[in-house]
Motif scaffolding. Structure first.
Motif, short mmCIF file in Angstrom:
data_model
loop_
_atom_site.label_atom_id
_atom_site.label_comp_id
_atom_site.label_asym_id
_atom_site.label_seq_id
_atom_site.Cartn_x
_atom_site.Cartn_y
_atom_site.Cartn_z
N TYR A 42 -5.76 25.20 -3.82
CA TYR A 42 -5.69 26.38 -2.96
C TYR A 42 -5.71 27.64 -3.82
CZ TYR A 42 -0.74 26.25 -4.26
OH TYR A 42 0.44 26.23 -4.96
N TYR A 43 -6.04 28.74 -3.18
CA TYR A 43 -6.04 30.04 -3.85
C TYR A 43 -4.78 30.79 -3.47
CZ TYR A 43 -10.94 29.33 -5.04
OH TYR A 43 -12.10 28.84 -5.55
N ASP A 44 -4.12 31.42 -4.46
CA ASP A 44 -2.95 32.24 -4.17
C ASP A 44 -3.40 33.64 -3.76
OD1 ASP A 44 -3.64 33.60 -6.50
OD2 ASP A 44 -1.83 33.09 -7.59
N TYR A 50 -5.01 27.25 -7.69
CA TYR A 50 -3.86 26.40 -7.99
C TYR A 50 -4.18 24.96 -7.60
CZ TYR A 50 -0.10 29.57 -9.26
OH TYR A 50 0.70 30.45 -9.92
N ALA A 51 -3.58 24.03 -8.32
CA ALA A 51 -3.63 22.62 -7.97
C ALA A 51 -2.20 22.13 -7.79
CB ALA A 51 -4.31 21.81 -9.05
N ASP A 52 -1.96 21.46 -6.71
CA ASP A 52 -0.68 20.81 -6.45
C ASP A 52 -1.02 19.35 -6.15
OD1 ASP A 52 1.85 20.04 -5.83
OD2 ASP A 52 2.05 21.27 -4.03
N VAL A 53 -1.05 18.51 -7.20
CA VAL A 53 -1.50 17.14 -7.06
C VAL A 53 -0.56 16.15 -7.74
CG1 VAL A 53 -3.96 17.72 -6.87
CG2 VAL A 53 -2.98 17.28 -9.11
N ASP A 79 1.40 21.03 -10.84
CA ASP A 79 1.43 22.19 -9.95
C ASP A 79 1.26 23.43 -10.82
OD1 ASP A 79 1.76 23.96 -7.88
OD2 ASP A 79 3.91 23.66 -7.67
N ASP A 80 0.00 23.86 -10.99
CA ASP A 80 -0.26 24.97 -11.90
C ASP A 80 -1.63 25.57 -11.63
OD1 ASP A 80 0.26 26.77 -13.91
OD2 ASP A 80 0.35 25.29 -15.51
#
Length: 151
Positions: A42-44, A50-53, A79-80
């Protein structure tokens, strides 16, 4: 496997991935198949990707003592920001490169499942545990006692 990053809110990932052997051929990893990747990109508000995987699976390694292939399970939560993984002037993400960069951090420097060291012996040699090494008579023990004394 490349992911097109032209999405609006988020991109959900729920994949089973086989990392090509070219990624790990010069490492201690012998096999890296059926890696589960679950999460989202997702985009902040500042337009950073960002990746949250969660990445999990089993890698095949060579046992440091028996030299047999052994399974080593791993699980990674990531998550970064993904800026370093984006291809220049392209709006894609190389998923294999991203996964390998994170999995390689999980590869242990030394790994063994051997519990019975007495099985490993030869003509004039045998493997011993750390406990056996400490308990063994040390010919320098008398000298070492002198170093412990305070003057």
């Amino acid at each position: 496997m490349e992911i097109d990053l032209n999405f609006n809110e988020s991109y959900k990932i729920d994949e089973i991935v086989n990392i090509p052997s070219s990624y790990y051929e010069n490492s201690d990893v012998k096999k890296l198949d059926n890696i589960k990747v679950f999460g989202k990109l997702y985009y902040d508000p500042e337009d950073n990707l960002y990746a949250d995987v969660e990445i999990s699976g089993t890698m095949m390694l060579i046992d440091d003592i028996s030299l047999e292939e052994v399974e080593y399970p791993f699980s990674i939560e990531y998550d970064d920001i993904l800026e370093e993984n984006l291809k220049n002037n392209e709006n894609t993400l190389d998923l294999f490169e991203f996964l390998w960069e994170n999995i390689v951090l999980e590869v242990p420097l030394k790994f063994t499942k051997v519990t019975n060291l007495s099985e490993f012996h030869g003509d004039g040699w045998k493997l011993i545990s750390e406990e056996e090494n400490i308990q063994k008579d040390n010919p320098f023990s008398e000298l070492l006692k002198n170093f412990d004394k305070k003057e």
